[in-house]
Design an enzyme around this catalytic site. Structure first.
Site, short mmCIF file in Angstrom:
data_model
loop_
_atom_site.label_atom_id
_atom_site.label_comp_id
_atom_site.label_asym_id
_atom_site.label_seq_id
_atom_site.Cartn_x
_atom_site.Cartn_y
_atom_site.Cartn_z
N PRO A 192 0.82 -1.20 0.00
CA PRO A 192 0.00 0.00 0.00
C PRO A 192 0.86 1.25 0.00
O PRO A 192 1.95 1.27 0.55
CB PRO A 192 -0.74 -0.12 1.34
N GLY A 193 0.32 2.30 -0.61
CA GLY A 193 1.00 3.60 -0.63
C GLY A 193 0.03 4.67 -0.16
O GLY A 193 -1.17 4.42 -0.08
N VAL A 194 0.56 5.86 0.13
CA VAL A 194 -0.31 6.95 0.60
C VAL A 194 -0.72 7.88 -0.55
O VAL A 194 -1.48 8.82 -0.33
CB VAL A 194 0.35 7.76 1.74
N GLY A 195 -0.23 7.61 -1.75
CA GLY A 195 -0.63 8.43 -2.88
C GLY A 195 -0.22 7.79 -4.19
O GLY A 195 0.72 6.97 -4.22
N GLY A 207 9.51 8.22 0.01
CA GLY A 207 9.82 7.14 -0.92
C GLY A 207 8.84 7.30 -2.07
O GLY A 207 8.01 8.22 -2.06
N CYS A 208 8.94 6.45 -3.06
CA CYS A 208 8.03 6.56 -4.20
C CYS A 208 7.84 5.18 -4.81
O CYS A 208 8.81 4.43 -4.94
CB CYS A 208 8.63 7.52 -5.23
N HIS A 241 4.16 15.84 -3.31
CA HIS A 241 4.82 14.71 -3.99
C HIS A 241 3.98 14.26 -5.20
O HIS A 241 4.50 14.07 -6.29
CB HIS A 241 5.01 13.56 -2.99
N GLU A 242 2.66 14.13 -4.99
CA GLU A 242 1.79 13.62 -6.06
C GLU A 242 1.60 14.65 -7.18
O GLU A 242 1.62 14.30 -8.35
CB GLU A 242 0.44 13.16 -5.49
N HIS A 265 4.40 14.70 -9.58
CA HIS A 265 4.34 13.65 -10.60
C HIS A 265 3.63 14.14 -11.87
O HIS A 265 3.97 13.72 -12.97
CB HIS A 265 3.58 12.42 -10.07
ZN ZN Z 1 5.88 9.02 -6.15
#
Ligand code: ZN
Length: 194
Positions: free
Chosen positions: A45-48, A109-110, A152-153, A156
């Site tokens: 899972p990620g937060v975005g 992180g990404c 961060h998002e 992108h």
């Molecule tokens: Zn990212």
């Protein structure tokens, strides 16, 4: 079905994503893309997650920070990082306005740069405006960790990755981060970047 997350090196991750019109947004394939992005983010899972990361050069981001993701972190650390659970948000054509000059440092992180982390300075207080998935205008005031995820998002969507802003001497492998830095507060982070 889950979407494949593209890794750094893919040109689409370095490309300005296209704005959506309300007509385009209403199309079933775009609504399905949003659902799959949410599913893919949760699976990781990620937060975005941003659409270019799944190969779609469109201005769509999804973010969510569940209480569950934070349960291994001490309340003191969460407080220091200004990290609170965030409900699912879907943002179309988001624009960021930085509210003041306060900058916070924390690790990022990404999903497109698997296995690494680094400290990234980010504006602490922002306002993001855009549309929800139905094309309704929304405005989100965000601070601390919430503001970090959004920056961060949105980066992108402009072909920008956290490695472009990171303090490069803090770049490290995920394993070392988990062992040494994942439970360290903002004060100690500030000291290593001096
Ligand atoms: Zn990212």
């Amino acid at each position: 079905m889950l979407l494949k997350i593209l890794g750094v090196g893919e040109p689409i991750l370095r490309t300005q994503a296209k704005k959506l019109t309300r007509t385009h947004l209403a199309k079933p394939e775009i609504q399905q893309l949003i659902d799959l992005m949410i599913k893919t983010m949760r699976d990781h899972p990620g937060v975005g997650l941003a659409a270019p990361q799944v190969g779609e050069s469109l201005q769509i981001i999804v973010i969510e920070d569940k209480k569950d993701y934070q349960k291994h972190l001490q309340p003191k650390l969460l407080k220091e990082q200004g990290r609170v659970p965030l409900p699912l948000s879907i943002l179309i054509n988001p624009r960021i306005k930085v509210l003041n000059s306060t900058v916070l440092h924390n690790f990022e992180g990404c999903m497109s740069i698997q296995g690494y982390r680094a400290v990234v300075p980010r504006a602490a207080n922002i306002v993001v405006s855009g549309w929800d998935r139905y094309g309704k205008q929304i405005r989100i005031t965000a601070s601390n960790y919430h503001a970090r995820i959004l920056q961060h998002e949105v980066d992108h969507l402009n072909g920008v990755l956290y490695i472009d802003h990171m303090i490069s001497k803090t770049f490290m492998g995920e394993k070392y981060f988990s062992k040494k830095w994942a439970r360290v507060g903002a004060e100690k982070i500030k000291n290593i970047i001096k």
